[in-house]
Design an enzyme around this catalytic site. Structure first.
Site, mmCIF file in Angstrom:
data_model
loop_
_atom_site.group_PDB
_atom_site.id
_atom_site.type_symbol
_atom_site.label_atom_id
_atom_site.label_comp_id
_atom_site.label_asym_id
_atom_site.label_seq_id
_atom_site.Cartn_x
_atom_site.Cartn_y
_atom_site.Cartn_z
ATOM 1 N N GLU A 293 -1.133 2.997 5.662
ATOM 2 C CA GLU A 293 -0.565 1.921 5.832
ATOM 3 C C GLU A 293 0.571 1.695 4.843
ATOM 4 O O GLU A 293 0.438 2.612 3.895
ATOM 5 C CB GLU A 293 -1.686 0.669 5.485
ATOM 6 C CG GLU A 293 -1.924 0.734 4.071
ATOM 7 C CD GLU A 293 -2.376 1.781 3.209
ATOM 8 O OE1 GLU A 293 -2.975 2.600 3.710
ATOM 9 O OE2 GLU A 293 -2.360 1.953 2.027
ATOM 10 N N SER B 192 6.171 3.128 -13.464
ATOM 11 C CA SER B 192 5.511 3.580 -12.164
ATOM 12 C C SER B 192 6.330 4.153 -11.064
ATOM 13 O O SER B 192 6.085 5.054 -10.432
ATOM 14 C CB SER B 192 4.489 2.622 -11.627
ATOM 15 O OG SER B 192 5.112 1.130 -11.309
ATOM 16 N N LYS C 254 3.023 7.268 -6.459
ATOM 17 C CA LYS C 254 2.341 7.355 -5.073
ATOM 18 C C LYS C 254 1.984 8.803 -4.586
ATOM 19 O O LYS C 254 0.912 8.974 -3.981
ATOM 20 C CB LYS C 254 3.117 6.781 -4.103
ATOM 21 C CG LYS C 254 2.934 5.040 -4.399
ATOM 22 C CD LYS C 254 3.181 4.093 -3.273
ATOM 23 C CE LYS C 254 2.645 2.887 -3.457
ATOM 24 N NZ LYS C 254 3.662 1.990 -4.477
HETATM 25 C C1 LIG Z 1 3.109 0.828 -5.071
HETATM 26 C C2 LIG Z 1 3.824 0.652 -6.459
HETATM 27 C C3 LIG Z 1 3.195 -0.176 -7.273
HETATM 28 C C4 LIG Z 1 1.784 -0.907 -7.267
HETATM 29 O O1 LIG Z 1 0.714 0.005 -6.526
HETATM 30 P P1 LIG Z 1 -0.528 0.238 -7.789
HETATM 31 O O2 LIG Z 1 -1.505 0.943 -6.785
HETATM 32 O O3 LIG Z 1 -0.999 -1.233 -8.047
HETATM 33 O O4 LIG Z 1 -0.163 1.287 -8.527
HETATM 34 C C5 LIG Z 1 3.710 -0.108 -8.475
HETATM 35 N N1 LIG Z 1 4.654 0.574 -8.940
HETATM 36 C C6 LIG Z 1 5.551 1.142 -7.954
HETATM 37 C C7 LIG Z 1 6.839 1.682 -8.383
HETATM 38 C C8 LIG Z 1 5.084 1.264 -6.529
HETATM 39 O O5 LIG Z 1 5.515 1.963 -5.546
#
Ligand SMILES: *Cc1c(COP(=O)(O)O)cnc(C)c1O
Length: 409
Positions: free
Chosen positions: A122, A388, A100
């Site tokens: 948000e 992610s 993020k």
């Molecule tokens: C917020 C988040 C997501 C989901 O958001 P996307 O916009 O689909 O990437 C995925 N993995 C993590 C670790 C997150 O914090």
């Protein structure tokens, strides 16, 4: 797979009106059209601005910790068998623990360039709120974060973190008191304060130019992966896998590969099962509708009432998805699959025990999907998978789930 001819056109998307095919666009109050036009123009010029791009690269490298490693997970690969080779893109090693920050640094810097002194955001679980509040400190901006009252209860630690970072968390009591309501409130705030305020949206969703802009800021993930794969294997991956909530980590990972012969798989949250109402699989089970200023797939009843999404991972718990994914689904360029809560937990324990890496429960869906489907992949496939974020934030959920590491063994 589609012919290169067709996918080559992808580079030009969205069109001038912000549409990805029939998806995307701008479904917002009249008062925001002007602001979105200004933002689009500012972003278009900053995209070509050498000074902006140089500064962005600087903060990504020295503040966020890029490039993140691409790690060949040999233990996991051996366990999956068939000569598969799995490469993990380690976004969990970014500052604040997830991808993020790539987007918040991009938009935070943009806010500074266009002279906005305040950002609003948000947040659902609080991850985007923390990343936005962090970036606000970096760039000396004031920061208000809209968060559902229900989520504030559930995410006390992130609320506390945002406070420490000097952000104001504004509780939202309307609707289901969760992310979709917080997003509505943030849009409302922006309508009123558009002269002083930049709305820092957290995923590749919302009205144009957000889906394209957030995609561009997150595409650093895919660009690095491409270089790293070439360096490590001299080729591109055969298959790429990423989890899909709003879709920002997945689109950032996939985008630089859309014109290549690489199979792309997005994994949505199937929650307690696709045949229950408790899931967040908007691409697989949703219908075309409008939410948060865009046309896309939405989980809604036949009257257009938005349904509550449900997933063990807060980050995937969103009842719609970015418009570019909607088009990628329609053209067949990306395949969208799902993993249940249980498969995500299995994925979490699998990666933890085999590699000593605790993934967030969002990418644990991608691992869980891979574990279930590995047998159907061609032998010796090279698979790149986006981790992610890291799992620290989810340990309470893991601890209170029925599955422990013993049952994963
Ligand atoms: C917020 C988040 C997501 C989901 O958001 P996307 O916009 O689909 O990437 C995925 N993995 C993590 C670790 C997150 O914090």
């Amino acid at each position: 797979m589609k012919s290169t001819e067709q996918s080559k056109k992808w580079k030009g998307k969205p069109d001038a009106t912000g549409h990805f095919g029939i998806f995307g666009g701008r479904f917002v109050p009249e008062t925001l059209i002007n602001a979105l036009d200004q933002l689009t123009a500012a972003y278009r010029s900053l995209k070509r601005d050498r000074k902006f791009q140089k500064e962005l690269a600087y903060y990504l490298a020295h503040y966020a910790g890029r490039p993140t490693p691409l790690y060949e997970a040999q233990n996991l690969s051996r366990a999956l068998g068939r000569g598969l080779r799995v490469f993990l893109k380690r976004e969990d090693l970014c500052h604040t623990g997830a991808h993020k920050i790539n987007n918040t640094i991009g938009q935070g810097l943009l806010a500074r360039y266009i002279g906005k002194k305040r950002i609003i955001a948000e947040t659902g679980a609080g991850q985007h709120g923390v990343a936005a509040a962090t970036t606000a400190r970096l760039f000396g901006l004031s920061c208000d974060v809209y968060m559902g009252a229900e989520d504030i209860q559930r995410q006390a630690l992130n609320v506390y973190k945002m406070g420490l970072l000097g952000a104001r968390v504004i509780p939202v009591y309307s609707g289901s008191k969760t992310l979709k309501d917080a997003t509505n409130e943030a849009i409302r705030d922006w309508v009123t304060n558009v002269d002083t305020t930049h709305y820092l949206l957290g995923s590749a969703v919302g009205p144009h130019p957000y889906p394209a802009m957030v995609r561009d800021f997150q595409s650093v993930i895919g660009r690095e992966t491409k270089m790293q794969m070439r360096k490590m294997t001299r080729t591109l991956p055969d298959i790429m896998v990423a989890c899909v909530g709003g879709g920002s980590n997945a689109i950032g990972f996939f985008h630089p590969f859309l014109d290549d012969r690489v199979k792309l798989i997005g994994v949505e949250a199937a929650g307690k099962g696709l045949n229950t109402k408790h899931h967040a699989a908007s691409l697989r089970k949703g219908t075309i509708g409008v939410l948060h200023g865009m046309k896309s797939f939405v989980l809604q009843d036949p009257n257009g009432q938005v349904q509550l999404a449900d997933s063990i991972s807060a980050g995937l718990d969103y009842p719609s998805v970015g418009p570019e994914h909607a088009l990628l689904k329609e053209t067949g360029r990306v395949r969208y699959e799902t993993a249940t809560d249980e498969e995500a937990l299995l994925g979490f324990h699998l990666l933890t025990l085999l590699e000593g890496i605790m993934p967030a429960l969002e990418p644990a869906h991608a691992i869980g999907y891979l574990a279930r489907r590995a047998r159907s992949f061609p032998r010796a496939s090279k698979i790149a998978l986006c981790i992610s974020g890291r799992g620290d934030k989810d340990l309470e959920v893991v601890r209170h789930s029925k599955m422990n590491s013993r049952s994963a063994h």
